[in-house]
Scaffold this motif. Structure first.
Motif, PDB file in Angstrom:
ATOM      1  N   UNK A   1      34.989  52.654 -13.302  1.00 49.07           N
ATOM      2  CA  UNK A   1      34.386  52.500 -14.628  1.00 49.07           C
ATOM      3  C   UNK A   1      34.580  51.048 -15.053  1.00 49.07           C
TER       4      UNK A   1
ATOM      5  N   UNK B   1      34.863  45.336 -14.385  1.00 47.81           N
ATOM      6  CA  UNK B   1      33.605  44.597 -14.376  1.00 47.81           C
ATOM      7  C   UNK B   1      33.829  43.142 -13.961  1.00 47.81           C
TER       8      UNK B   1
ATOM      9  N   UNK C   1      43.871  51.525 -15.809  1.00 52.54           N
ATOM     10  CA  UNK C   1      43.322  52.636 -16.598  1.00 52.54           C
ATOM     11  C   UNK C   1      42.409  53.503 -15.736  1.00 52.54           C
TER      12      UNK C   1
ATOM     13  N   UNK D   1      34.132  49.304 -17.666  1.00 55.64           N
ATOM     14  CA  UNK D   1      34.638  48.867 -18.968  1.00 55.64           C
ATOM     15  C   UNK D   1      36.146  49.073 -19.118  1.00 55.64           C
ATOM     16  N   UNK D   2      36.780  49.609 -18.065  1.00 55.13           N
ATOM     17  CA  UNK D   2      38.223  49.841 -18.135  1.00 55.13           C
ATOM     18  C   UNK D   2      38.957  48.961 -17.130  1.00 55.13           C
TER      19      UNK D   2
END
Lengths: 276, 309
Positions: free
Chosen positions: B87, B133, B94, B89-90
């Motif tokens: 993911x 990202x 996380x 955005x993490x």
């Protein structure tokens, strides 16, 4: 998985942006009305808007009537279309499935997260617009007498504050159910494609098609089963006495949409080859 | 057998991606699955993990049928399938914590410790809170491997595990996988990088156009060819001494028939021919693979009848 899914959703900027914009539209309308005092005459413009100027406490109902037809469905389409297709296009779907997370469990978690999104969306709009309404238009004529600001129903009878809270809470629940039905369709579309955008547009296409067919006399036979048919039935909750028939029928149809769409999503997803 | 398939076939529409594969991988080995692009390696790995459903055939992983028993098998398997994914955005940390929490099983304090330990092992222990990202390709790859080893699996299924890593990173991964293997983890990796497989694996399988063309131990594949390579500043001298055995000559390098380099060396030195290098020729994995596989599916040649008009 459900908790993980909620944490994932709450950390997405897009979700907060949707909520923010949903609250921004009624706020904009309130500011315009408050500065111009040009409320639409009764019967024209959005529901409740004519009554708002004299009593800010009715503004949540007006705000919901503003966002329900277009704005709210758009945000639901975006969030629901992203559920499976988003994980799929990011590649995280395969890692969730080999973790392993059962496919049914994943779908349930996604549906729950959509439900939480729509419930919070409707709730935020209600709470924010109540605050905005009261600030912009005051508590209404009775406030100065310490009467707690009684609110007129659409039928003209004054409602007690407790009654208003009950009616508003029912409205929030009803609208959340309507939007959840749309979200379940979005979840189904999201299992059919790897593109979140395509799934979201599919949901919007359904909304537009339904809204286009709904007013036709020729469509009278299927009208009650269109997804948009009952979206404004909650307005009856602000009549006195409450007209339950439409709300009850609407709730059943929307629940039917949730069950059928979720079942179809599961049927498709449980045997799908995950190749992304 | 930690992994066994029987007559495994997968069709996507009219395309046969995997065709009649019967593969057996014993516990404890380091198995390399080789083959050109599009030869069905990834589809095979996806079927082993229950991501793709076989058209026909039978799969057993850790002794249990898949995908029927996925819920009990997969927690004991770590996987990296067609590149890492996270993911965006993490943060990496996380990501691992959420992925771990997504499944059933152990939780709490030990989760944070496990995540930190996995990050340490892949060399991301000091990673900060920036989102995935912003990670480089190599960092993502390391994160993907960390996710695969997070729950101390009995079986590691890694698809192209060294993609995007620099030479030092590749060496670190090789050391990590060798360590894990020594501690009892069976490692199955697929790759089209022959040198990678040659440096790490004990056993190999070669896929070609959906079929399993060969399985063998690496030692057996790299059998001596019956030739000895002699490097010498005096090639003419070698030809003089070993006349009849010489098969070829290129500059300072002379190819000689024979299986005993020690004897050849003694012979040459006794006759006063200087020898600067001497090696028993073995088949390279590359030769073997090129012999048994066709062009990859990413090469599309013109059909022969269809010449220029």
């Amino acid at each position: 998985m459900i908790l993980v899914e909620l944490r994932l959703m709450l950390r997405k900027r897009r979700v907060w942006l949707c909520w923010l914009l949903l609250c921004a539209l009624p706020t904009l309308v309130a500011v315009l009305l408050a500065t111009t005092r040009l409320a639409p005459p009764p019967g024209r413009g959005g529901a409740f808007l004519s009554a708002v100027v004299s009593n800010g406490q009715i503004f949540p109902a007006a705000a919901l009537a503003l966002v329900v037809p277009v704005f709210l469905p758009i945000t639901v389409a975006i969030v629901a279309g992203d559920t499976i297709a988003g994980e799929s296009s990011a590649g995280t779907l395969r890692y969730l499935l080999v973790r392993p997370v059962g496919r049914l469990r994943l779908l349930v978690a996604k549906l729950v997260s959509v439900a939480v999104f729509v419930l919070l969306a409707v709730l935020f709009v209600t709470v924010v617009s109540y605050a905005v309404g009261v600030v912009a238009f005051g508590f209404g004529p009775d406030a100065s007498l310490g009467g707690g600001g009684a609110i007129p129903s659409l039928s003209g009878v004054e409602l007690s504050p407790a009654d208003v809270v009950f009616r508003t809470a029912t409205t929030v629940g009803y609208l959340a159910l309507c939007m959840l039905a749309l979200g379940a369709v979005g979840l189904l579309f999201s299992t059919l494609t790897d593109s979140p955008l395509a799934a979201a547009l599919g949901v919007l296409a359904l909304v537009v098609a339904s809204a286009a067919v709904q007013p036709l006399d020729a469509a009278a036979a299927i009208e009650p089963f269109l997804p948009t048919a009952h979206w404004l039935a909650w307005i009856d909750l602000f009549r006195d006495p409450i007209l339950w028939a439409d709300v009850r029928e609407g709730a059943l149809v929307q629940l039917g949409y949730v069950v059928v769409a979720f079942g179809a999503a599961w049927a498709n997803f449980s045997t799908k080859d995950v190749t992304t | 057998m930690i992994l066994a398939t029987r007559d495994l076939t997968k069709r996507f529409g009219r395309v046969v991606a995997v065709s009649g594969v019967s593969l057996e991988v014993p516990r404890g080995v380091r198995f390399g699955l080789l083959g050109p692009n599009g030869s069905g390696k990834t589809t095979l790995v996806r079927m082993l993990l229950g991501l793709v459903h076989a058209t026909s055939g039978h799969i057993e992983v850790l002794g249990e049928p898949m995908p029927k028993r996925a819920a009990t098998v997969l927690p004991r398997v770590g996987a990296l399938v067609e590149g890492p994914a996270a993911w965006g955005h993490l943060s990496g940390r996380a990501n691992l914590r959420l992925l771990d929490a997504a499944g059933r099983g152990r939780a709490g304090r030990r989760r944070a410790d496990r995540v930190d330990e996995a990050l340490d092992r892949v060399g991301l222990g000091g990673v900060d809170r920036r989102p995935v990202r912003a990670y480089s390709l190599g960092m993502r790859q390391r994160l993907g491997i960390a996710a695969a080893i997070l729950r101390e699996p009995e079986l590691l299924l890694l698809d192209e595990p060294t993609n995007g890593l620099d030479p030092r990173g590749i060496q670190e991964m090789r050391a990590l996988l060798t360590d894990l293997n020594a501690a009892g983890t069976t490692v199955v990796l697929s790759s089209h990088l022959l040198t990678e497989v040659e440096a790490l694996c004990t056993d190999v399988g070669v896929m070609d156009r959906g079929r399993l063309a060969l399985t063998s131990s690496l030692d057996a594949l790299r059998a001596p060819t019956g030739r000895i390579l002699v490097r010498t500043p005096d090639p003419a001298g070698v030809v003089g001494v070993l006349d009849g055995q010489v098969l070829g000559r290129a500059g300072e390098l002379v190819t000689v028939r024979g299986t005993d380099p020690v004897a050849v060396n003694a012979q040459l030195v006794a006759r006063g021919v200087p020898v600067s290098g001497l090696v028993l020729e073995q088949r390279s994995l590359e030769q073997v693979v090129l012999e048994i596989t066709g062009a990859g599916s990413d090469r599309v040649d013109r059909a022969r009848s269809e010449g220029p008009r």
